[in-house]
Enzyme design. Sequence first.
Site, PDB file in Angstrom:
ATOM      1  N   HIS A  55       6.255  -5.623  11.564  1.00  0.00           N
ATOM      2  CA  HIS A  55       5.426  -4.480  11.376  1.00  0.00           C
ATOM      3  C   HIS A  55       4.952  -3.486  12.853  1.00  0.00           C
ATOM      4  O   HIS A  55       3.580  -3.579  13.640  1.00  0.00           O
ATOM      5  CB  HIS A  55       4.437  -3.792  11.227  1.00  0.00           C
ATOM      6  CG  HIS A  55       3.597  -2.705  10.270  1.00  0.00           C
ATOM      7  ND1 HIS A  55       2.473  -1.926  11.096  1.00  0.00           N
ATOM      8  CD2 HIS A  55       4.139  -1.625   9.321  1.00  0.00           C
ATOM      9  CE1 HIS A  55       2.293  -0.821  10.501  1.00  0.00           C
ATOM     10  NE2 HIS A  55       3.149  -1.258   9.380  1.00  0.00           N
ATOM     11  N   HIS A  59       0.797  -1.080   0.317  1.00  0.00           N
ATOM     12  CA  HIS A  59       0.165   0.171  -0.280  1.00  0.00           C
ATOM     13  C   HIS A  59       0.708   1.070   0.067  1.00  0.00           C
ATOM     14  O   HIS A  59       1.851   1.220   0.098  1.00  0.00           O
ATOM     15  CB  HIS A  59      -1.061   0.102   1.718  1.00  0.00           C
ATOM     16  CG  HIS A  59      -0.266   0.097   2.424  1.00  0.00           C
ATOM     17  ND1 HIS A  59       0.843  -1.029   2.762  1.00  0.00           N
ATOM     18  CD2 HIS A  59      -0.105   0.979   3.784  1.00  0.00           C
ATOM     19  CE1 HIS A  59       1.062  -0.036   3.653  1.00  0.00           C
ATOM     20  NE2 HIS A  59       0.147   0.532   4.481  1.00  0.00           N
ATOM     21  N   HIS A  95       1.279   3.939   1.981  1.00  0.00           N
ATOM     22  CA  HIS A  95       1.572   4.762   2.780  1.00  0.00           C
ATOM     23  C   HIS A  95       2.887   4.979   3.226  1.00  0.00           C
ATOM     24  O   HIS A  95       3.842   3.655   2.529  1.00  0.00           O
ATOM     25  CB  HIS A  95       1.359   4.221   4.500  1.00  0.00           C
ATOM     26  CG  HIS A  95      -0.636   4.787   4.704  1.00  0.00           C
ATOM     27  ND1 HIS A  95      -1.437   3.413   5.705  1.00  0.00           N
ATOM     28  CD2 HIS A  95      -1.232   5.547   4.606  1.00  0.00           C
ATOM     29  CE1 HIS A  95      -2.207   3.712   5.936  1.00  0.00           C
ATOM     30  NE2 HIS A  95      -2.374   5.174   5.180  1.00  0.00           N
ATOM     31  N   HIS A 106      -7.870  -1.604   5.447  1.00  0.00           N
ATOM     32  CA  HIS A 106      -6.901  -0.412   5.555  1.00  0.00           C
ATOM     33  C   HIS A 106      -7.735   0.488   5.823  1.00  0.00           C
ATOM     34  O   HIS A 106      -8.476   0.462   4.904  1.00  0.00           O
ATOM     35  CB  HIS A 106      -5.469  -0.952   5.337  1.00  0.00           C
ATOM     36  CG  HIS A 106      -4.622  -0.358   6.069  1.00  0.00           C
ATOM     37  ND1 HIS A 106      -4.683  -0.008   6.646  1.00  0.00           N
ATOM     38  CD2 HIS A 106      -3.745   0.639   5.747  1.00  0.00           C
ATOM     39  CE1 HIS A 106      -3.617   0.977   8.026  1.00  0.00           C
ATOM     40  NE2 HIS A 106      -2.478   1.316   6.465  1.00  0.00           N
ATOM     41  N   ASP A 109       5.483   4.943   5.334  1.00  0.00           N
ATOM     42  CA  ASP A 109       6.707   3.679   5.778  1.00  0.00           C
ATOM     43  C   ASP A 109       6.403   2.697   4.938  1.00  0.00           C
ATOM     44  O   ASP A 109       7.723   1.842   5.428  1.00  0.00           O
ATOM     45  CB  ASP A 109       6.308   3.984   7.257  1.00  0.00           C
ATOM     46  CG  ASP A 109       4.404   3.140   7.181  1.00  0.00           C
ATOM     47  OD1 ASP A 109       4.318   3.436   6.909  1.00  0.00           O
ATOM     48  OD2 ASP A 109       4.697   1.874   8.690  1.00  0.00           O
ATOM     49  N   HIS A 110       6.029   2.704   4.069  1.00  0.00           N
ATOM     50  CA  HIS A 110       6.015   1.693   3.030  1.00  0.00           C
ATOM     51  C   HIS A 110       6.994   1.833   1.911  1.00  0.00           C
ATOM     52  O   HIS A 110       7.445   1.053   0.892  1.00  0.00           O
ATOM     53  CB  HIS A 110       4.067   0.635   3.017  1.00  0.00           C
ATOM     54  CG  HIS A 110       4.473   0.131   4.061  1.00  0.00           C
ATOM     55  ND1 HIS A 110       3.823  -0.824   4.719  1.00  0.00           N
ATOM     56  CD2 HIS A 110       3.384   0.344   5.163  1.00  0.00           C
ATOM     57  CE1 HIS A 110       3.845  -0.987   5.482  1.00  0.00           C
ATOM     58  NE2 HIS A 110       3.562  -0.265   6.158  1.00  0.00           N
ATOM     59  N   ASP A 164      -0.715  -3.682   5.774  1.00  0.00           N
ATOM     60  CA  ASP A 164      -1.040  -2.848   7.084  1.00  0.00           C
ATOM     61  C   ASP A 164      -2.877  -3.785   7.186  1.00  0.00           C
ATOM     62  O   ASP A 164      -3.693  -3.548   5.969  1.00  0.00           O
ATOM     63  CB  ASP A 164      -1.461  -2.031   7.511  1.00  0.00           C
ATOM     64  CG  ASP A 164       0.332  -1.795   7.146  1.00  0.00           C
ATOM     65  OD1 ASP A 164       0.984  -2.368   7.748  1.00  0.00           O
ATOM     66  OD2 ASP A 164       0.507  -0.532   7.749  1.00  0.00           O
TER      67      ASP A 164
END
Length: 316
Positions: A269, A63, A65, A140, A67-68, A211
């Site tokens: 995570h 996805h 976001h 999510h 942090d990914h 997530d």
Amino acid sequence: MNVTFLGTGAGMPSKNRNVTSILLDLRQELNEFWMFDCGEASQHQILHTTVSPRKINKIFITHLHGDHIFGLPGFLSSRAFQAGREPVFIYGPKGIREFVETSLEISGTRLSYSIYFKELEEGLIFEDSKFKVYCKKLDHGITSYGFRMEEKDLPGRLLVDRLKKDNILPGPVYQQIKENDFVTLPSGEEIDTSPYIDKPRKGRVIVLFGDTRYNEEHIAFAQNATLLIHEATFSKEQGQLARDYFHSTTIQAAHLAKEARVKRLIITHISARFHKSESNQLLQEAQSVFTNTQIANDLDEFLIKTTEVHQGNQKD
């Protein structure tokens, strides 16, 4: 085949955990690595391994976001200095192409290789002679996917004892027997090779979730996996927080592993609110439901054996 966790933290880096990125080592199978997510500083984490960035030619993004994905432009840029013209294939949610191309264009980055994008829809997204990869939407705050990598059945082992019993001695003929239905021996005799090959071995199945909240609808997607990699952002007491922020707890990840009858669970995570000393508590929570659970730390490497059996290992 093994899996290396470059980053195991959630949301933002901490002193002990970088943000998410995972490598699947397929050098024996395909002579390449596959990357799953590429959080900030993933390329720096790679420097602490023996991985060559030019061998990473498939990147799967769960996805969008930060942090990914915030490490992706930097990794692609640095890879250009090492990879020559070897292309990269990027699989991710709608918007991944725009993110990468915009980042590279604004920064004036010129790559020496091509990038091919596949923006995801549920179902089969990749297949070659050895693997199939499927994706499924999770639960999510934004579109997030899980990936299921299925290794196709492996050839049966050569039955060496039987060959020797029949006076077929070791040599180049053994390789011929492994690769052909009929072989002519040095004596001139033609043999059917099937009695000397064991039955095919079941391929490994690796399921990796982005997530997500816990959802019973995800069980079928993880069914009978050799390895399930699942987020465990929160502890068992933080179920409401997990629901509010579209994440899972240790217990929820373990329940999904139990219900799906997977062989092994690795939780990752982990929220930055947890200190390193609390990792064992999180692990014990998950193991109270699913015994064969491990917790990933940055740069941990886990071997995935062909001999691992596809059935669950859990407490009733």
